[in-house]
Structure formats: structure tokens, C-alpha cells
Motif scaffolding. Structure first.
Motif, PDB file in Angstrom:
ATOM      1  N   SER A  91       2.905   1.349 -10.979  1.00 26.03           N
ATOM      2  CA  SER A  91       2.458   1.000 -12.327  1.00 26.03           C
ATOM      3  C   SER A  91       2.331   2.235 -13.199  1.00 26.03           C
ATOM      4  O   SER A  91       2.624   2.189 -14.405  1.00 26.03           O
ATOM      5  CB  SER A  91       1.112   0.264 -12.259  1.00 26.03           C
ATOM      6  N   ASN A  92       1.913   3.355 -12.622  1.00 26.49           N
ATOM      7  CA  ASN A  92       1.839   4.599 -13.376  1.00 26.49           C
ATOM      8  C   ASN A  92       3.224   5.132 -13.731  1.00 26.49           C
ATOM      9  O   ASN A  92       3.360   5.924 -14.681  1.00 26.49           O
ATOM     10  CB  ASN A  92       1.071   5.663 -12.584  1.00 26.49           C
ATOM     11  N   MET A  93       4.227   4.721 -12.977  1.00 31.10           N
ATOM     12  CA  MET A  93       5.598   5.119 -13.290  1.00 31.10           C
ATOM     13  C   MET A  93       6.254   4.187 -14.299  1.00 31.10           C
ATOM     14  O   MET A  93       7.423   4.363 -14.643  1.00 31.10           O
ATOM     15  CB  MET A  93       6.423   5.157 -11.998  1.00 31.10           C
ATOM     16  N   GLY A  94       5.509   3.173 -14.741  1.00 23.60           N
ATOM     17  CA  GLY A  94       6.019   2.261 -15.760  1.00 23.60           C
ATOM     18  C   GLY A  94       6.731   1.044 -15.236  1.00 23.60           C
ATOM     19  O   GLY A  94       7.381   0.327 -16.020  1.00 23.60           O
ATOM     20  N   ALA A  95       6.636   0.763 -13.939  1.00 30.15           N
ATOM     21  CA  ALA A  95       7.311  -0.404 -13.374  1.00 30.15           C
ATOM     22  C   ALA A  95       6.614  -1.682 -13.827  1.00 30.15           C
ATOM     23  O   ALA A  95       5.385  -1.740 -13.898  1.00 30.15           O
ATOM     24  CB  ALA A  95       7.313  -0.324 -11.847  1.00 30.15           C
ATOM     25  N   PRO A  96       7.342  -2.748 -14.132  1.00 29.37           N
ATOM     26  CA  PRO A  96       6.721  -4.016 -14.549  1.00 29.37           C
ATOM     27  C   PRO A  96       6.083  -4.731 -13.363  1.00 29.37           C
ATOM     28  O   PRO A  96       6.422  -4.475 -12.197  1.00 29.37           O
ATOM     29  CB  PRO A  96       7.894  -4.811 -15.116  1.00 29.37           C
ATOM     30  N   VAL A  97       5.181  -5.648 -13.677  1.00 26.29           N
ATOM     31  CA  VAL A  97       4.425  -6.328 -12.620  1.00 26.29           C
ATOM     32  C   VAL A  97       5.336  -7.169 -11.738  1.00 26.29           C
ATOM     33  O   VAL A  97       5.092  -7.297 -10.525  1.00 26.29           O
ATOM     34  CB  VAL A  97       3.311  -7.189 -13.246  1.00 26.29           C
ATOM     35  N   TRP A  98       6.427  -7.746 -12.319  1.00 30.59           N
ATOM     36  CA  TRP A  98       7.317  -8.577 -11.506  1.00 30.59           C
ATOM     37  C   TRP A  98       8.099  -7.754 -10.483  1.00 30.59           C
ATOM     38  O   TRP A  98       8.641  -8.308  -9.526  1.00 30.59           O
ATOM     39  CB  TRP A  98       8.283  -9.366 -12.393  1.00 30.59           C
ATOM     40  N   ALA A  99       8.165  -6.431 -10.675  1.00 30.80           N
ATOM     41  CA  ALA A  99       8.807  -5.565  -9.688  1.00 30.80           C
ATOM     42  C   ALA A  99       7.787  -4.893  -8.781  1.00 30.80           C
ATOM     43  O   ALA A  99       8.088  -4.578  -7.624  1.00 30.80           O
ATOM     44  CB  ALA A  99       9.652  -4.499 -10.394  1.00 30.80           C
ATOM     45  N   VAL A 100       6.571  -4.674  -9.288  1.00 28.80           N
ATOM     46  CA  VAL A 100       5.558  -3.951  -8.518  1.00 28.80           C
ATOM     47  C   VAL A 100       5.107  -4.755  -7.314  1.00 28.80           C
ATOM     48  O   VAL A 100       5.028  -4.234  -6.184  1.00 28.80           O
ATOM     49  CB  VAL A 100       4.357  -3.599  -9.426  1.00 28.80           C
ATOM     50  N   ILE A 101       4.814  -6.028  -7.516  1.00 19.17           N
ATOM     51  CA  ILE A 101       4.251  -6.831  -6.419  1.00 19.17           C
ATOM     52  C   ILE A 101       5.260  -7.022  -5.276  1.00 19.17           C
ATOM     53  O   ILE A 101       4.908  -6.804  -4.103  1.00 19.17           O
ATOM     54  CB  ILE A 101       3.739  -8.177  -6.963  1.00 19.17           C
ATOM     55  N   PRO A 102       6.528  -7.385  -5.529  1.00 21.37           N
ATOM     56  CA  PRO A 102       7.476  -7.444  -4.402  1.00 21.37           C
ATOM     57  C   PRO A 102       7.703  -6.096  -3.735  1.00 21.37           C
ATOM     58  O   PRO A 102       7.827  -6.025  -2.508  1.00 21.37           O
ATOM     59  CB  PRO A 102       8.760  -7.965  -5.059  1.00 21.37           C
ATOM     60  N   ALA A 103       7.731  -5.013  -4.527  1.00 21.31           N
ATOM     61  CA  ALA A 103       7.915  -3.687  -3.933  1.00 21.31           C
ATOM     62  C   ALA A 103       6.736  -3.319  -3.057  1.00 21.31           C
ATOM     63  O   ALA A 103       6.909  -2.744  -1.969  1.00 21.31           O
ATOM     64  CB  ALA A 103       8.113  -2.644  -5.035  1.00 21.31           C
ATOM     65  N   ALA A 104       5.518  -3.639  -3.505  1.00 23.34           N
ATOM     66  CA  ALA A 104       4.328  -3.365  -2.691  1.00 23.34           C
ATOM     67  C   ALA A 104       4.373  -4.144  -1.379  1.00 23.34           C
ATOM     68  O   ALA A 104       4.003  -3.618  -0.316  1.00 23.34           O
ATOM     69  CB  ALA A 104       3.069  -3.717  -3.481  1.00 23.34           C
ATOM     70  N   ALA A 105       4.851  -5.394  -1.431  1.00 23.51           N
ATOM     71  CA  ALA A 105       4.950  -6.194  -0.212  1.00 23.51           C
ATOM     72  C   ALA A 105       5.959  -5.597   0.763  1.00 23.51           C
ATOM     73  O   ALA A 105       5.682  -5.464   1.965  1.00 23.51           O
ATOM     74  CB  ALA A 105       5.322  -7.627  -0.570  1.00 23.51           C
TER      75      ALA A 105
END
Length: 350
Positions: A91-105
Motif C-alpha cells: 500500500s505504501n508503494m501505491g498498489a490498489p486494494v484489489w491487488a494488495v489482498i491477493p498478493a498478501a495471500a
């Protein structure tokens, strides 16, 4: 016991979770209440419910690993922490939430594989120690990395989630975000046992030696069980990071991992309904004890906050112990008994 008057003409209808129109209507009504709740609930209530949804997602993942595949996991809080720090960094790198949550998983699942490799060769007590090592190593690794990477001891801020220009950082936005992924977690948890990999999980849980003789790749299935459970933890960690707005290693402790496992055991290890009932029951007891503790502190009784916290933890532990003594199969078994009695009424059970 299944409802009377139901005849299945295909496997698809027999595999339905909700077999009757009445059950589907009740679920639709419950979903409508959850969707309309932000219109009447306070921000505090929405925050508590969001935290409940996050916990439910994490415990659903624990059900897949422990309840279905029989692999003991005492590091679910650490995996939630991996997802939270991943979400904070992206999120600090500017990634959108729809990409952050799958990437975190996915990143959390990849990290879990590192500990699943040795865990696939051991069982029981030694497996518990292996996962305990993951929980112990998590804060050590975070603190050892350069502060510019993951914040070190200070921690990391988290940018508010924005979806298609809509700010989800509000109490209602976070509530709907948690509700959506909690519904997805429950849906997958109910349907996973009906899949091919879910049946393989069950077989390995019952007897991994017999599973190997039947041609099931036991080692791969155990690793996949850890990976699947960690996917849930990564999603829970990402949403928790958005809710906290700042993540530190102190938020993901062994104490939290034990409570995740306790919720699953109280709810029922062998039923997908177990995570739901366990999380709701333990959360209600925790909130009741917190309310009573605050009342004691404000009454001027002379007790310190540490004593009240210790007493609350003791009472909560005794509640869980009593649940295990009187119903070791969990609250899900009690629910199924009640449903069986309702379907048989007014006829005798014997």
C-alpha cells in the motif's frame, strides 16, 4: 439427519449445503440484515464486527489446515502478520486494494511452504514445535531486517484502501470489505470438503499411511494444506492492516495463535460450521469480560488493570475448558443435534 421430503435426482442437488427453500430464505434474510447493519450500527459496533470477520477468515484457514488435513498449526497469527506487513508495504508503494489482498495471500502462502516442508515429515508434538518455530521466528526476522524494509521495531503505516475511487477506510467501508471476504472464506470452507483436494485432505487426516497406499501424494497434500490455510491468513492480515492503519510485530503474538486454535476447538474441529460458532462464542465472551473489567476499574475497587486482565483471561480460559469437557466435539455438534431434534419433532428419536 437430512430434512424429510427431499429426493435428490443428481449429485449436484445432493451436494448442496442448503437443501431446503426454508434454509435458503433464512440465509438470504441473514445476509440482508448484515448488509443493512451499517445504517443503524455505531462505528464502534462496526469495528467490532469487522474484527470478528477478520478473525473468522483466519480461523477458517486454520480449519482447513488442522480440522481437514490434521496438521497442527500454532503459527496462524504469524501468517496473519505476514499478510499484514505485505499489505502495508504494497500500500505504501501505491498498489490498489484489489491487488494488495491477493498478493498478501499468495506471499503468505509461499512463506508457509518454507515451514510446511519439514512439517510434512513429522507429526503430533514435533509438528507443533515446527509451527511454533515459525511463530517465534516471525518477530525476529521482522526486527532483523533493515528498518526501511518493514519498519523494524517501529512498524509501518498503511495507506487507506481505495477501490475505484471509493474510500474504504471508513468504518462502514472496512465493514463491507471484511464482510465480503468473510463470506468468501465461509463459502470456500463449506465447498472445499466436496472437492477432490478436500477429500484428499480428509484422507490424509484419517490415515496418511493408507492415503499413500491409495496413491495420494501425502507430502504434497500436507504442504498444500498449509498453503491453503495460509491463504486465508494472508487475506485476514491484509484487511487487519487496513483496519489498524499501522502494523507492528506486537500485534501478532503466540497468544493470538493460541486463541485462534481455541476458537476452532470450541466451535468444532471437524465441521465447517465450527469456525463460525467458535469465533462468535469466544468473541461474545471476550467482549462481556472486557465490559465487566472496565466496570470494575471504574468502580474504584482498587484492582489494577493487570489484575483485571489476568482475571478476564482466566475466566475465558475456564469457559473454553468447560466447553471442551462437556462437549469435546464442539458447538457445531450441539447445533447438529438441535437441528436433528427439530426435524424429528414431534416424533420420538428412538
Amino acid at each position: 439427519m437430512r430434512p424429510t421430503g427431499i429426493w435428490h435426482a443428481s449429485y449436484a442437488t445432493e451436494a448442496r449445503v442448503l437443501e431446503t427453500v426454508r434454509s435458503r430464505l433464512w440465509l438470504s434474510l441473514f445476509g440482508a440484515v448484515l448488509l443493512g447493519l451499517p445504517l443503524m450500527a455505531s462505528p464502534w459496533m462496526l469495528g467490532e464486527l469487522t474484527n470478528l470477520f477478520i478473525t473468522l477468515i483466519a480461523v477458517c484457514g486454520l480449519y482447513v489446515t488442522v480440522g481437514m488435513a490434521g496438521q497442527i498449526n500454532i503459527a496462524q497469527s504469524a501468517f496473519v502478520g505476514v499478510g499484514a506487513f505485505t499489505a502495508a508495504k504494497l500500500s505504501n508503494m501505491g498498489a490498489p486494494v484489489w491487488a494488495v489482498i491477493p498478493a498478501a495471500a499468495l506471499i503468505t502462502g509461499a512463506v508457509s511452504v518454507l515451514f510446511a516442508l519439514p512439517a510434512a515429515r513429522v507429526k503430533g508434538f514435533y509438528l507443533a514445535l515446527t509451527t511454533l518455530a515459525a511463530q517465534v521466528m516471525f518477530p525476529i526476522v521482522i526486527l532483523a531486517l533493515p528498518m526501511s524494509w518493514l519498519g523494524g521495531l517501529v512498524g509501518m503505516p498503511v495507506m487507506p484502501p481505495v477501490l475505484f475511487g471509493l474510500n474504504l477506510g471508513t468504518p462502514s467501508g472496512l465493514y463491507f470489505l471484511g464482510l465480503a471476504f468473510a463470506a468468501l472464506a465461509v463459502w470456500t470452507t463449506y465447498n472445499l470438503p466436496r472437492s477432490r483436494i478436500g477429500r484428499a485432505f480428509r484422507t490424509v487426516h484419517d490415515n496418511d499411511s493408507a492415503a499413500g497406499v491409495m496413491g495420494i501424494p501425502v507430502t504434497r497434500i500436507k504442504i498444500e494444506a498449509f498453503f491453503a490455510g495460509a491463504l486465508y491468513a494472508g487475506v485476514a492480515g491484509a484487511i487487519l492492516a487496513y483496519m489498524l492503519q499501522f502494523v507492528t510485530v506486537s500485534s501478532f503474538t503466540l497468544f493470538a495463535s493460541v486463541w485462534y486454535l481455541g476458537m476452532l476447538i470450541v466451535g468444532g474441529l471437524h465441521s465447517p460450521l465450527g469456525p463460525i460458532l467458535g469465533v462468535v462464542f469466544v468473541t461474545l465472551v471476550q467482549e462481556g469480560l472486557h465490559t465487566a473489567g472496565n466496570a470494575i476499574l471504574q468502580s474504584g475497587s482498587g484492582l489494577g488493570g493487570g489484575a483485571v486482565f489476568a482475571a478476564s483471561s482466566l475466566v475465558l480460559g475456564l469457559c473454553i475448558l468447560a466447553a471442551l469437557i462437556f462437549e469435546p466435539r464442539g458447538l457445531a455438534h450441539i447445533w447438529h443435534q438441535l437441528m436433528t431434534a427439530f426435524r424429528l419433532w414431534p416424533f420420538p428419536r428412538n
